[in-house]
Design a protein around this motif. Structure first.
Motif, PDB file in Angstrom:
ATOM      1  N   LEU A   1      10.584   9.133 -17.303  1.00  0.00           N
ATOM      2  CA  LEU A   1       9.552   9.740 -17.433  1.00  0.00           C
ATOM      3  C   LEU A   1       9.755  11.501 -17.712  1.00  0.00           C
ATOM      4  N   ARG A   2      10.830  11.927 -17.172  1.00  0.00           N
ATOM      5  CA  ARG A   2      11.003  13.365 -17.339  1.00  0.00           C
ATOM      6  C   ARG A   2      11.816  13.559 -18.705  1.00  0.00           C
ATOM      7  N   SER A   3      12.932  12.741 -18.964  1.00  0.00           N
ATOM      8  CA  SER A   3      13.754  13.052 -20.313  1.00  0.00           C
ATOM      9  C   SER A   3      13.539  11.610 -21.189  1.00  0.00           C
ATOM     10  N   SER A   4      12.696  11.066 -20.990  1.00  0.00           N
ATOM     11  CA  SER A   4      12.589   9.739 -22.064  1.00  0.00           C
ATOM     12  C   SER A   4      13.794   8.995 -22.293  1.00  0.00           C
ATOM     13  N   ASP A   5      14.297   8.754 -21.241  1.00  0.00           N
ATOM     14  CA  ASP A   5      15.398   8.008 -21.419  1.00  0.00           C
ATOM     15  C   ASP A   5      15.138   6.296 -21.848  1.00  0.00           C
ATOM     16  N   ASP A   6      15.807   6.056 -22.864  1.00  0.00           N
ATOM     17  CA  ASP A   6      15.648   4.681 -23.493  1.00  0.00           C
ATOM     18  C   ASP A   6      16.314   3.396 -22.810  1.00  0.00           C
ATOM     19  N   SER A   7      17.361   3.761 -22.282  1.00  0.00           N
ATOM     20  CA  SER A   7      17.931   2.772 -21.507  1.00  0.00           C
ATOM     21  C   SER A   7      17.444   2.298 -20.112  1.00  0.00           C
ATOM     22  N   ALA A   8      16.762   3.327 -19.382  1.00  0.00           N
ATOM     23  CA  ALA A   8      16.033   2.999 -18.488  1.00  0.00           C
ATOM     24  C   ALA A   8      14.974   2.351 -18.810  1.00  0.00           C
ATOM     25  N   ALA A   9      14.087   2.551 -19.628  1.00  0.00           N
ATOM     26  CA  ALA A   9      12.895   1.904 -20.218  1.00  0.00           C
ATOM     27  C   ALA A   9      13.122   0.453 -20.602  1.00  0.00           C
ATOM     28  N   THR A  10      14.302   0.306 -21.124  1.00  0.00           N
ATOM     29  CA  THR A  10      14.475  -1.190 -21.787  1.00  0.00           C
ATOM     30  C   THR A  10      14.776  -1.861 -20.614  1.00  0.00           C
ATOM     31  N   GLY A  11      15.412  -1.486 -19.576  1.00  0.00           N
ATOM     32  CA  GLY A  11      15.895  -2.245 -18.402  1.00  0.00           C
ATOM     33  C   GLY A  11      14.319  -2.647 -17.792  1.00  0.00           C
ATOM     34  N   LEU A  12      13.741  -1.643 -17.513  1.00  0.00           N
ATOM     35  CA  LEU A  12      12.198  -2.209 -16.953  1.00  0.00           C
ATOM     36  C   LEU A  12      11.526  -2.856 -17.926  1.00  0.00           C
ATOM     37  N   TRP A  13      11.494  -2.866 -18.867  1.00  0.00           N
ATOM     38  CA  TRP A  13      10.840  -3.618 -19.978  1.00  0.00           C
ATOM     39  C   TRP A  13      11.065  -5.129 -19.743  1.00  0.00           C
TER      40      TRP A  13
ATOM     41  N   PRO B   1       0.939  -1.259  -0.086  1.00  0.00           N
ATOM     42  CA  PRO B   1       0.002  -0.022   0.013  1.00  0.00           C
ATOM     43  C   PRO B   1       0.726   1.350  -0.200  1.00  0.00           C
ATOM     44  N   SER B   2       2.009   1.276   0.431  1.00  0.00           N
ATOM     45  CA  SER B   2       2.795   2.462   0.450  1.00  0.00           C
ATOM     46  C   SER B   2       3.486   3.101  -0.964  1.00  0.00           C
ATOM     47  N   TYR B   3       3.715   1.897  -1.832  1.00  0.00           N
ATOM     48  CA  TYR B   3       4.280   2.242  -3.214  1.00  0.00           C
ATOM     49  C   TYR B   3       5.394   3.158  -3.159  1.00  0.00           C
ATOM     50  N   THR B   4       6.241   2.601  -2.392  1.00  0.00           N
ATOM     51  CA  THR B   4       7.530   3.281  -2.176  1.00  0.00           C
ATOM     52  C   THR B   4       8.480   2.754  -3.242  1.00  0.00           C
ATOM     53  N   VAL B   5       9.282   3.846  -3.882  1.00  0.00           N
ATOM     54  CA  VAL B   5      10.276   3.477  -4.791  1.00  0.00           C
ATOM     55  C   VAL B   5      11.607   3.316  -4.281  1.00  0.00           C
ATOM     56  N   PRO B   6      12.131   1.976  -4.473  1.00  0.00           N
ATOM     57  CA  PRO B   6      13.624   1.845  -3.885  1.00  0.00           C
ATOM     58  C   PRO B   6      14.539   2.973  -4.451  1.00  0.00           C
ATOM     59  N   ALA B   7      15.395   3.146  -3.856  1.00  0.00           N
ATOM     60  CA  ALA B   7      16.592   4.205  -4.098  1.00  0.00           C
ATOM     61  C   ALA B   7      17.167   3.614  -5.501  1.00  0.00           C
ATOM     62  N   ALA B   8      17.306   2.478  -5.576  1.00  0.00           N
ATOM     63  CA  ALA B   8      17.974   2.077  -6.651  1.00  0.00           C
ATOM     64  C   ALA B   8      17.012   2.200  -8.289  1.00  0.00           C
ATOM     65  N   ASP B   9      15.791   1.938  -8.079  1.00  0.00           N
ATOM     66  CA  ASP B   9      14.824   2.253  -9.105  1.00  0.00           C
ATOM     67  C   ASP B   9      14.579   3.673  -9.255  1.00  0.00           C
ATOM     68  N   LYS B  10      14.674   4.582  -8.268  1.00  0.00           N
ATOM     69  CA  LYS B  10      14.172   6.101  -8.387  1.00  0.00           C
ATOM     70  C   LYS B  10      14.811   6.810  -9.846  1.00  0.00           C
ATOM     71  N   PRO B  11      16.200   6.824  -9.937  1.00  0.00           N
ATOM     72  CA  PRO B  11      16.651   7.219 -11.330  1.00  0.00           C
ATOM     73  C   PRO B  11      16.305   6.823 -12.324  1.00  0.00           C
ATOM     74  N   LYS B  12      16.060   5.534 -12.561  1.00  0.00           N
ATOM     75  CA  LYS B  12      15.566   4.887 -13.808  1.00  0.00           C
ATOM     76  C   LYS B  12      14.190   5.554 -13.983  1.00  0.00           C
ATOM     77  N   LEU B  13      13.362   5.423 -13.092  1.00  0.00           N
ATOM     78  CA  LEU B  13      11.738   5.859 -13.448  1.00  0.00           C
ATOM     79  C   LEU B  13      11.839   7.269 -13.573  1.00  0.00           C
ATOM     80  N   ASP B  14      12.622   8.311 -12.943  1.00  0.00           N
ATOM     81  CA  ASP B  14      12.504   9.676 -12.915  1.00  0.00           C
ATOM     82  C   ASP B  14      13.036  10.095 -14.522  1.00  0.00           C
ATOM     83  N   VAL B  15      14.348   9.476 -14.821  1.00  0.00           N
ATOM     84  CA  VAL B  15      15.023  10.000 -16.165  1.00  0.00           C
ATOM     85  C   VAL B  15      13.916   9.449 -17.462  1.00  0.00           C
TER      86      VAL B  15
END
Length: 360
Positions: free
Chosen positions: A161-173, A145-159
């Protein structure tokens, strides 16, 4: 952003079903009744119009407003994939689109609970980076229920969503099931036109098929149905959209160039090559902590998708994210990025929204 293109199936044309032939009737009275019904039916068609202005584009059902100011999920089609689509609401505007450009345009006024524009709402485009919204939602889905983003994942999600980074998207994909991400989110949100990339190309997240209508449904879910931490995290990043993508493409076309703050944006572009002619001073791209952790999107020589390069602008405009805006476009094959960006921005500037929310 992806630099390659692939052919995706277009949405099939909507066709009205043909009623069965009437049974033979005898007697003058019955004939007169039948003829009277036919005449009345023709009159009704003349008064109300017939079909959609855009061939093959089924219109999105108009969501109902609830007392709390949120969109009712059943009416909006967010949780009822089989809900019947309704025609364009009375008074919905039509936007002129330049010759040679195909555009799907949907604007929804959350305050009024009404569509401002529904034009080729169900026309399918390849998503490019718009699929990153689904990647983010899928990431959060089971983290309550907290939906907390671990410190290791935050840079990936932020960049991403904000800057459309492809490497981050590919890793999560890759980490979360590739095509299964889209399949899950289609079922969860009741999306109608969205489909995963071809089975033969599961790693190509940018080949996901999307429509302007479905992008509005995605934003409706984020704003009105997602848990508050998820809504605030995703929208917070979209409100902090950077001028440049990490691939050095300028992503300030469309919404960012047209509207006054506050606005949010998630952009998409594909087919323009890996290196922009005029590089943008990009923010730092996401750097994996371990070599080879993320695999870049491959770029084989695919046939053009819907005859050209795609450029999309989506997001929200106005105080309280009042207007949800989705403008998806495909341009003639060989169109340069700068020309496509100028065309899409002019198209966005022509949208029938109040002058108070536009740049002067």
């Amino acid at each position: 952003m992806l630099s390659t293109r692939v052919t995706l199936p277009a949405a099939p044309p909507s066709t009205a079903s043909t009623p069965p032939p009437a049974r033979d009737v005898t007697g003058v009275r019955r004939v007169r009744l039948v003829l009277g019904a036919v005449v009345a039916g023709i009159a009704l068609l003349v008064l109300t119009g017939c079909g959609s202005e855009d061939p093959g584009a089924a219109q999105t059902a108009q969501p109902a407003r609830t007392g709390s100011g949120t969109v009712d999920s059943a009416s909006a089609g967010l949780s009822t994939p089989s809900a019947a689509a309704s025609p364009s609401p009375s008074g919905a505007a039509t936007v002129a689109v330049p010759a040679g450009v195909t555009a799907g345009i949907v604007i929804f006024d959350r305050q009024q609970g009404a569509f401002v524009v529904q034009q080729k709402a169900s026309w399918r485009f390849r998503s490019a980076s718009l699929v990153k919204l689904l990647i983010a939602l899928d990431y959060f889905w089971d983290k309550g229920p907290s939906y907390t983003v671990p410190a290791a994942d935050k840079p990936k999600l932020d960049v991403m969503l904000r800057s459309s980074d492809d490497s981050a998207a590919t890793g999560l994909w890759k980490a979360n099931g590739q095509r299964e991400i889209v399949t899950r989110m289609v079922q969860r949100l009741g999306l109608r036109d969205t489909a995963p990339p071809p089975v033969s190309q599961p790693g190509y997240w940018g080949y996901t098929a999307v429509s302007a209508g479905d992008l509005v449904r995605v934003y409706q879910f984020i704003l009105d149905k997602a848990p508050a931490p998820v809504r605030d995290y995703i929208m917070g990043n979209l409100h902090a959209s950077t001028k440049c993508g990490t691939d050095k493409y300028d992503q300030s076309f469309g919404i960012p160039s047209t509207f006054r703050k506050p606005w949010s944006a998630k952009q998409g572009w594909s087919g323009f090559g890996d290196n922009p002619a005029t590089p943008c001073a990009a923010p730092a791209a996401y750097q994996p902590s371990a070599p080879g952790q993320f695999v870049g999107v491959a770029a084989p020589p695919n046939a053009p998708d819907m005859s050209g390069e795609v450029l999309h602008t989506t997001g929200t405009v106005g105080d309280g994210d009042r207007y949800i805006v989705a403008v998806l476009s495909v341009h003639p094959n060989g169109t340069q990025f700068a020309k496509a960006a100028t065309t899409l921005t002019k198209l966005t500037q022509s949208l029938p929204l109040p002058a108070a929310v536009k740049n002067s």
